[in-house]
Scaffold this motif. Structure first.
Motif, PDB file in Angstrom:
ATOM      1  N   ASN A  14       0.825  -1.431   0.342  1.00 24.33           N
ATOM      2  CA  ASN A  14      -0.104   0.403   0.093  1.00 24.33           C
ATOM      3  C   ASN A  14       0.715   1.228  -0.082  1.00 24.33           C
ATOM      4  O   ASN A  14       0.709   2.489  -0.565  1.00 24.33           O
ATOM      5  CB  ASN A  14      -0.723   0.272   1.248  1.00 24.33           C
ATOM      6  CG  ASN A  14      -1.927  -1.154   1.370  1.00 24.33           C
ATOM      7  OD1 ASN A  14      -2.191  -1.773   0.122  1.00 24.33           O
ATOM      8  ND2 ASN A  14      -2.455  -1.372   2.540  1.00 24.33           N
ATOM      9  N   PHE A  19      -3.268   1.291  -2.549  1.00 26.49           N
ATOM     10  CA  PHE A  19      -4.228   0.014  -1.750  1.00 26.49           C
ATOM     11  C   PHE A  19      -4.262  -1.031  -2.829  1.00 26.49           C
ATOM     12  O   PHE A  19      -4.779  -1.052  -4.138  1.00 26.49           O
ATOM     13  CB  PHE A  19      -5.503   0.482  -1.414  1.00 26.49           C
ATOM     14  CG  PHE A  19      -6.348  -0.466  -0.854  1.00 26.49           C
ATOM     15  CD1 PHE A  19      -5.763  -0.825   0.493  1.00 26.49           C
ATOM     16  CD2 PHE A  19      -7.539  -1.150  -1.451  1.00 26.49           C
ATOM     17  CE1 PHE A  19      -6.291  -1.611   1.174  1.00 26.49           C
ATOM     18  CE2 PHE A  19      -8.757  -2.294  -0.956  1.00 26.49           C
ATOM     19  CZ  PHE A  19      -7.796  -2.418   0.336  1.00 26.49           C
ATOM     20  N   ARG A 180      -9.663  -6.003   6.792  1.00 27.17           N
ATOM     21  CA  ARG A 180     -10.238  -5.648   5.392  1.00 27.17           C
ATOM     22  C   ARG A 180     -11.768  -5.798   6.646  1.00 27.17           C
ATOM     23  O   ARG A 180     -12.334  -5.145   5.821  1.00 27.17           O
ATOM     24  CB  ARG A 180     -10.313  -7.666   4.422  1.00 27.17           C
ATOM     25  CG  ARG A 180      -8.782  -6.803   3.846  1.00 27.17           C
ATOM     26  CD  ARG A 180      -8.897  -7.770   2.407  1.00 27.17           C
ATOM     27  NE  ARG A 180      -7.560  -7.505   1.655  1.00 27.17           N
ATOM     28  CZ  ARG A 180      -7.406  -7.064   1.129  1.00 27.17           C
ATOM     29  NH1 ARG A 180      -8.451  -6.327  -0.123  1.00 27.17           N
ATOM     30  NH2 ARG A 180      -6.210  -6.753   0.450  1.00 27.17           N
ATOM     31  N   LEU A 183     -13.447  -2.563   6.540  1.00 27.90           N
ATOM     32  CA  LEU A 183     -13.563  -1.435   5.714  1.00 27.90           C
ATOM     33  C   LEU A 183     -14.481  -0.672   5.143  1.00 27.90           C
ATOM     34  O   LEU A 183     -15.708  -1.905   4.936  1.00 27.90           O
ATOM     35  CB  LEU A 183     -12.407  -2.259   3.796  1.00 27.90           C
ATOM     36  CG  LEU A 183     -10.766  -1.575   4.491  1.00 27.90           C
ATOM     37  CD1 LEU A 183     -10.043  -2.327   3.393  1.00 27.90           C
ATOM     38  CD2 LEU A 183     -10.342  -0.526   5.196  1.00 27.90           C
ATOM     39  N   HIS A 223      -7.834   3.801   3.594  1.00 31.00           N
ATOM     40  CA  HIS A 223      -8.422   1.821   4.318  1.00 31.00           C
ATOM     41  C   HIS A 223      -7.488   2.968   5.884  1.00 31.00           C
ATOM     42  O   HIS A 223      -8.025   2.388   6.964  1.00 31.00           O
ATOM     43  CB  HIS A 223      -7.108   1.015   3.745  1.00 31.00           C
ATOM     44  CG  HIS A 223      -5.541   1.154   3.825  1.00 31.00           C
ATOM     45  ND1 HIS A 223      -4.920   1.098   4.967  1.00 31.00           N
ATOM     46  CD2 HIS A 223      -4.454   2.516   2.935  1.00 31.00           C
ATOM     47  CE1 HIS A 223      -3.334   0.568   4.139  1.00 31.00           C
ATOM     48  NE2 HIS A 223      -3.596   2.309   2.903  1.00 31.00           N
ATOM     49  N   GLN A 224      -6.567   3.860   6.039  1.00 28.56           N
ATOM     50  CA  GLN A 224      -5.553   4.307   7.021  1.00 28.56           C
ATOM     51  C   GLN A 224      -6.380   4.405   8.376  1.00 28.56           C
ATOM     52  O   GLN A 224      -6.649   3.932   9.324  1.00 28.56           O
ATOM     53  CB  GLN A 224      -4.684   4.347   7.297  1.00 28.56           C
ATOM     54  CG  GLN A 224      -3.118   4.120   6.619  1.00 28.56           C
ATOM     55  CD  GLN A 224      -1.907   4.867   6.847  1.00 28.56           C
ATOM     56  OE1 GLN A 224      -0.759   4.303   5.540  1.00 28.56           O
ATOM     57  NE2 GLN A 224      -1.948   6.163   7.333  1.00 28.56           N
ATOM     58  N   TYR A 226     -10.428   3.506   8.676  1.00 25.10           N
ATOM     59  CA  TYR A 226     -11.070   2.677   9.903  1.00 25.10           C
ATOM     60  C   TYR A 226     -10.386   1.620  10.330  1.00 25.10           C
ATOM     61  O   TYR A 226     -10.571   1.024  10.680  1.00 25.10           O
ATOM     62  CB  TYR A 226     -11.439   1.843   8.131  1.00 25.10           C
ATOM     63  CG  TYR A 226     -12.288   2.909   6.607  1.00 25.10           C
ATOM     64  CD1 TYR A 226     -13.478   3.209   7.418  1.00 25.10           C
ATOM     65  CD2 TYR A 226     -12.019   3.197   6.050  1.00 25.10           C
ATOM     66  CE1 TYR A 226     -13.613   4.816   6.451  1.00 25.10           C
ATOM     67  CE2 TYR A 226     -12.397   4.536   5.069  1.00 25.10           C
ATOM     68  CZ  TYR A 226     -13.467   4.876   5.755  1.00 25.10           C
ATOM     69  OH  TYR A 226     -14.055   6.082   4.423  1.00 25.10           O
ATOM     70  N   ARG A 227      -8.415   1.552   9.995  1.00 23.94           N
ATOM     71  CA  ARG A 227      -7.815   0.454  10.602  1.00 23.94           C
ATOM     72  C   ARG A 227      -7.697   0.950  11.335  1.00 23.94           C
ATOM     73  O   ARG A 227      -6.913   0.467  12.797  1.00 23.94           O
ATOM     74  CB  ARG A 227      -6.692   0.596   9.209  1.00 23.94           C
ATOM     75  CG  ARG A 227      -7.582  -0.378   8.448  1.00 23.94           C
ATOM     76  CD  ARG A 227      -6.845  -1.502   7.765  1.00 23.94           C
ATOM     77  NE  ARG A 227      -6.628  -2.600   6.685  1.00 23.94           N
ATOM     78  CZ  ARG A 227      -6.635  -2.416   5.492  1.00 23.94           C
ATOM     79  NH1 ARG A 227      -5.000  -1.712   5.426  1.00 23.94           N
ATOM     80  NH2 ARG A 227      -7.330  -3.999   4.846  1.00 23.94           N
ATOM     81  N   ALA A 254      -2.168  -3.939   6.201  1.00 22.12           N
ATOM     82  CA  ALA A 254      -2.542  -3.915   6.813  1.00 22.12           C
ATOM     83  C   ALA A 254      -3.064  -3.439   8.604  1.00 22.12           C
ATOM     84  O   ALA A 254      -4.079  -4.132   8.599  1.00 22.12           O
ATOM     85  CB  ALA A 254      -4.065  -5.348   6.815  1.00 22.12           C
TER      86      ALA A 254
END
Length: 299
Positions: A14, A19, A180, A183, A223-224, A226-227, A254
């Motif tokens: 990523n 991503f 995942r 997301l 993505h970041q 949400y993680r 991830a």
């Protein structure tokens, strides 16, 4: 050849906004030893993940090797496999990609190098599900990869020589499935444009060796954010590394590993990242790594 020895690098995928399409190999290696062992399967594991990695036909290295035998139409002859692992498992540094690529490359050499590098990449992508980690693990450097019309299309970039990665590996695992699962199924047009523009800038910056562009080019909206709740102290670690002079700070794959790219100045950044994680109640290991330009090596 009776006994094959392969080194496979860790990878960071990523790199912020890229991503599932951008990754870079790092100078931390798993070692795969493979030899013919007619009629039986023997697997020994040392180092990272030794207590947890399967030592039967569920083993990923074995499954990758078996895929080579299937591809060339050769009956499984039985194998003796020894794994010496330095890549932490379930930390976002491509341990499963390294296992897949190591198994494929070792078995291919064992059977006379029948398959081309591109075919090995296709098989690795088939087994992993996407090429962002397996491509740099096999090819080295930073790799942009796209799946289209049943084929992996890729571009390898040799990173600037002074580029250095400060890698903070927390002491807890985070499965890719769990990362995942948080997301969203859909994203806004605004966020899509945000990432598209930065991914394009990041690739251009690596090609042009413009390290000054990495801070803006490595930002992410897909993505970041949400993680972040899955990784205690993540925002503080990113802020601390940026404050200590990092060129960019992102999740590695991830997560939960956090990677700061620098122009070689690493001590203050490493200390800042470790302290920030400690303040969040997380212990971590710090490594300072260079990009691995060669990729997988047969010794």
């Amino acid at each position: 050849m009776n006994n094959i020895r392969v080194l496979v690098p860790a990878t960071t995928a990523n790199m912020g906004p890229g991503f599932d399409c951008l990754g870079m190999a790092l100078g931390l290696y798993n070692e795969v030893h493979m030899a013919l062992s007619p009629g039986r399967l023997s697997i020994d594991v040392e180092g990272e993940g030794a207590a947890d990695i399967e030592k039967d036909d569920k083993n990923i290295v074995w499954q990758a090797a078996r895929r080579v035998f299937q591809e060339i139409g050769q009956a499984n002859p039985g194998l003796s496999i020894k794994l010496i692992n330095k890549i932490p498992t379930a930390r976002g540094l491509g341990s499963s990609a390294a296992a897949i690529v190591g198994g494929l490359v070792a078995a291919n050499r064992l059977t006379g190098d029948t398959l081309s590098r591109d075919r090995l990449l296709a098989l690795a992508t088939e087994l992993e599900g996407h090429p962002d980690n397996v491509a740099p693990a096999l090819l080295g450097g930073a790799v942009v990869s796209v799946m289209a019309e049943g084929k992996v299309h890729y571009l390898k970039i040799n990173p600037p020589e002074e580029l250095t990665a400060v890698v903070a590996v927390p002491d807890f695992p985070l499965s890719t499935q769990a990362a995942r699962a948080v997301l969203p199924a859909q994203v806004s047009l605004r966020d899509a444009v945000y990432n598209l523009s930065r991914t394009a800038l990041l690739v251009g910056a690596l090609c042009a060796k413009r390290l000054d562009l990495l801070y803006i080019a490595s930002q992410d909206a897909l993505h970041q954010p949400y993680r972040t709740p899955l990784i205690p102290g993540l925002n503080q670690v990113i802020q601390a590394a940026n404050g200590a002079g990092a060129l960019s700070v992102t999740l590695s794959g991830a997560g939960p590993t956090v990677i700061a790219l620098t122009d070689g100045k690493s001590k203050g950044i490493a200390d800042a990242m470790q302290k920030a994680f400690e303040q969040a109640g997380v212990s971590c290991r710090i490594s300072v790594l260079k990009p691995a330009v060669e990729g997988t090596k047969i010794l």
